[in-house]
Motif scaffolding. Structure first.
Motif, PDB file in Angstrom:
ATOM      1  N   THR A  27       0.775  -1.371  -0.107  1.00 49.19           N
ATOM      2  CA  THR A  27      -0.048  -0.041   0.100  1.00 49.19           C
ATOM      3  C   THR A  27       0.827   1.288  -0.003  1.00 49.19           C
ATOM      4  OG1 THR A  27      -0.218   0.046   2.583  1.00 49.19           O
ATOM      5  CG2 THR A  27      -2.014  -1.264   1.334  1.00 49.19           C
ATOM      6  N   ASP A  28       2.320   0.995   0.006  1.00 49.85           N
ATOM      7  CA  ASP A  28       3.252   2.205  -0.150  1.00 49.85           C
ATOM      8  C   ASP A  28       2.854   3.057   1.170  1.00 49.85           C
ATOM      9  OD1 ASP A  28       5.113   3.458  -1.424  1.00 49.85           O
ATOM     10  OD2 ASP A  28       3.939   5.014  -1.972  1.00 49.85           O
ATOM     11  N   ASN A  29       2.900   2.304   2.199  1.00 53.35           N
ATOM     12  CA  ASN A  29       2.777   3.055   3.548  1.00 53.35           C
ATOM     13  C   ASN A  29       4.025   2.745   4.386  1.00 53.35           C
ATOM     14  OD1 ASN A  29       1.960   3.758   6.398  1.00 53.35           O
ATOM     15  ND2 ASN A  29      -0.017   3.043   6.089  1.00 53.35           N
ATOM     16  N   ARG A  30       4.825   3.759   4.319  1.00 53.27           N
ATOM     17  CA  ARG A  30       6.105   3.543   4.958  1.00 53.27           C
ATOM     18  C   ARG A  30       6.197   3.498   6.694  1.00 53.27           C
ATOM     19  NH1 ARG A  30      10.073   7.404   1.468  1.00 53.27           N
ATOM     20  NH2 ARG A  30       9.767   6.195  -0.456  1.00 53.27           N
ATOM     21  N   GLU A  31       4.961   3.954   7.245  1.00 56.16           N
ATOM     22  CA  GLU A  31       4.895   4.044   8.383  1.00 56.16           C
ATOM     23  C   GLU A  31       4.466   2.595   8.923  1.00 56.16           C
ATOM     24  OE1 GLU A  31       2.173   5.940  12.189  1.00 56.16           O
ATOM     25  OE2 GLU A  31       2.051   6.738  10.152  1.00 56.16           O
ATOM     26  N   MET A  32       3.422   1.901   8.349  1.00 57.44           N
ATOM     27  CA  MET A  32       3.349   0.728   8.503  1.00 57.44           C
ATOM     28  C   MET A  32       4.432  -0.318   8.300  1.00 57.44           C
ATOM     29  SD  MET A  32       0.183  -1.801   7.148  1.00 57.44           S
ATOM     30  CE  MET A  32      -1.093  -0.934   7.823  1.00 57.44           C
ATOM     31  N   GLN A  33       5.146  -0.208   7.336  1.00 55.62           N
ATOM     32  CA  GLN A  33       6.301  -0.892   7.122  1.00 55.62           C
ATOM     33  C   GLN A  33       7.344  -1.010   8.449  1.00 55.62           C
ATOM     34  OE1 GLN A  33       7.363   0.718   3.097  1.00 55.62           O
ATOM     35  NE2 GLN A  33       7.651  -1.347   2.682  1.00 55.62           N
ATOM     36  N   ALA A  34       7.509   0.586   8.745  1.00 54.97           N
ATOM     37  CA  ALA A  34       8.577   0.773   9.860  1.00 54.97           C
ATOM     38  C   ALA A  34       7.853   0.062  11.140  1.00 54.97           C
ATOM     39  CB  ALA A  34       8.589   2.160  10.147  1.00 54.97           C
ATOM     40  N   LYS A  35       6.646  -0.054  11.433  1.00 54.57           N
ATOM     41  CA  LYS A  35       5.936  -0.609  12.661  1.00 54.57           C
ATOM     42  C   LYS A  35       6.184  -2.037  12.303  1.00 54.57           C
ATOM     43  CE  LYS A  35       2.986   3.094  14.060  1.00 54.57           C
ATOM     44  NZ  LYS A  35       1.561   3.717  14.218  1.00 54.57           N
ATOM     45  N   GLY A  36       5.899  -2.517  11.197  1.00 53.85           N
ATOM     46  CA  GLY A  36       6.174  -3.873  11.132  1.00 53.85           C
ATOM     47  C   GLY A  36       7.532  -4.438  11.271  1.00 53.85           C
ATOM     48  N   ALA A  37       8.622  -3.585  10.941  1.00 48.05           N
ATOM     49  CA  ALA A  37       9.931  -3.968  11.170  1.00 48.05           C
ATOM     50  C   ALA A  37      10.281  -3.922  12.725  1.00 48.05           C
ATOM     51  CB  ALA A  37      10.904  -3.156  10.525  1.00 48.05           C
ATOM     52  N   ILE A  38       9.657  -3.039  13.409  1.00 50.48           N
ATOM     53  CA  ILE A  38      10.112  -2.851  15.012  1.00 50.48           C
ATOM     54  C   ILE A  38       9.349  -4.105  15.615  1.00 50.48           C
ATOM     55  CG2 ILE A  38       9.096  -1.593  16.835  1.00 50.48           C
ATOM     56  CD1 ILE A  38       9.549   0.838  15.383  1.00 50.48           C
ATOM     57  N   GLN A  39       7.968  -4.427  14.994  1.00 46.77           N
ATOM     58  CA  GLN A  39       7.405  -5.893  15.706  1.00 46.77           C
ATOM     59  C   GLN A  39       8.147  -6.776  15.169  1.00 46.77           C
ATOM     60  OE1 GLN A  39       3.360  -5.918  14.694  1.00 46.77           O
ATOM     61  NE2 GLN A  39       2.798  -7.330  16.154  1.00 46.77           N
ATOM     62  N   GLU A  40       8.640  -7.211  14.337  1.00 43.96           N
ATOM     63  CA  GLU A  40       9.406  -8.248  13.839  1.00 43.96           C
ATOM     64  C   GLU A  40      10.878  -8.367  14.797  1.00 43.96           C
ATOM     65  OE1 GLU A  40      11.864 -10.658  10.271  1.00 43.96           O
ATOM     66  OE2 GLU A  40      10.948  -8.597   9.810  1.00 43.96           O
ATOM     67  N   ALA A  41      11.581  -7.374  14.833  1.00 40.49           N
ATOM     68  CA  ALA A  41      12.702  -7.138  15.949  1.00 40.49           C
ATOM     69  C   ALA A  41      12.307  -7.310  17.350  1.00 40.49           C
ATOM     70  CB  ALA A  41      13.311  -5.795  15.748  1.00 40.49           C
ATOM     71  N   LYS A  42      11.082  -6.891  17.614  1.00 45.73           N
ATOM     72  CA  LYS A  42      10.506  -7.397  19.171  1.00 45.73           C
ATOM     73  C   LYS A  42      10.429  -8.908  19.190  1.00 45.73           C
ATOM     74  CE  LYS A  42       6.677  -6.692  22.412  1.00 45.73           C
ATOM     75  NZ  LYS A  42       5.324  -6.364  22.373  1.00 45.73           N
ATOM     76  N   GLY A  43       9.945  -9.335  17.914  1.00 45.16           N
ATOM     77  CA  GLY A  43       9.518 -11.071  18.121  1.00 45.16           C
ATOM     78  C   GLY A  43      10.910 -11.623  18.273  1.00 45.16           C
ATOM     79  N   LYS A  44      11.804 -11.431  17.397  1.00 42.22           N
ATOM     80  CA  LYS A  44      13.124 -11.930  17.562  1.00 42.22           C
ATOM     81  C   LYS A  44      13.851 -11.625  18.978  1.00 42.22           C
ATOM     82  CE  LYS A  44      14.099 -11.581  12.348  1.00 42.22           C
ATOM     83  NZ  LYS A  44      15.016 -11.205  11.453  1.00 42.22           N
ATOM     84  N   GLY A  45      13.577 -10.603  19.690  1.00 40.70           N
ATOM     85  CA  GLY A  45      14.158 -10.525  20.863  1.00 40.70           C
ATOM     86  C   GLY A  45      13.395 -11.481  21.966  1.00 40.70           C
ATOM     87  N   GLN A  46      12.169 -11.539  21.741  1.00 39.22           N
ATOM     88  CA  GLN A  46      11.371 -12.580  22.732  1.00 39.22           C
ATOM     89  C   GLN A  46      11.873 -13.978  22.224  1.00 39.22           C
ATOM     90  OE1 GLN A  46       7.526 -11.305  21.321  1.00 39.22           O
ATOM     91  NE2 GLN A  46       7.142 -10.733  23.513  1.00 39.22           N
ATOM     92  N   VAL A  47      12.023 -14.448  21.087  1.00 44.99           N
ATOM     93  CA  VAL A  47      12.519 -15.654  20.807  1.00 44.99           C
ATOM     94  C   VAL A  47      13.881 -15.973  21.482  1.00 44.99           C
ATOM     95  CG1 VAL A  47      13.322 -17.406  19.052  1.00 44.99           C
ATOM     96  CG2 VAL A  47      11.147 -15.991  18.718  1.00 44.99           C
ATOM     97  N   ALA A  48      14.738 -14.913  21.122  1.00 49.46           N
ATOM     98  CA  ALA A  48      15.907 -14.967  21.792  1.00 49.46           C
ATOM     99  C   ALA A  48      16.149 -15.108  23.428  1.00 49.46           C
ATOM    100  CB  ALA A  48      16.920 -13.774  21.554  1.00 49.46           C
ATOM    101  N   THR A  49      15.292 -14.374  24.051  1.00 48.85           N
ATOM    102  CA  THR A  49      14.860 -14.252  25.474  1.00 48.85           C
ATOM    103  C   THR A  49      14.559 -15.850  25.892  1.00 48.85           C
ATOM    104  OG1 THR A  49      14.526 -11.838  25.540  1.00 48.85           O
ATOM    105  CG2 THR A  49      13.757 -13.331  27.463  1.00 48.85           C
ATOM    106  N   GLY A  50      13.502 -16.399  25.279  1.00 53.15           N
ATOM    107  CA  GLY A  50      13.181 -17.668  25.794  1.00 53.15           C
ATOM    108  C   GLY A  50      14.483 -18.772  25.399  1.00 53.15           C
TER     109      GLY A  50
END
Length: 63
Positions: A27-50
């Protein structure tokens, strides 16, 4: 939160983040792309914590 729930939540966040990024790109929505990247990084951090919790528990169990 236990190691398994950290890993499950992490994977869910990774998937949701990747999906958000894809929708943002489509949809050419850069804000949504950025928020998605942040959420993905958060998820990777949670997996690493586990994984760290699993290793610590294994080390303690060997004592």
């Amino acid at each position: 939160m236990g190691s398994t729930s950290d890993k499950i939540s992490g994977k869910a966040n990774e998937i949701a983040g990747k999906t958000r990024q894809a929708v943002g790109k489509a949809t050419d929505n850069r804000e949504m792309q950025a928020k998605g990247a942040i959420q993905e990084a958060k998820g990777k951090g949670q997996v690493a914590t586990g994984k760290v919790k699993d290793k610590l528990k294994g080390a303690v169990d060997r004592l």
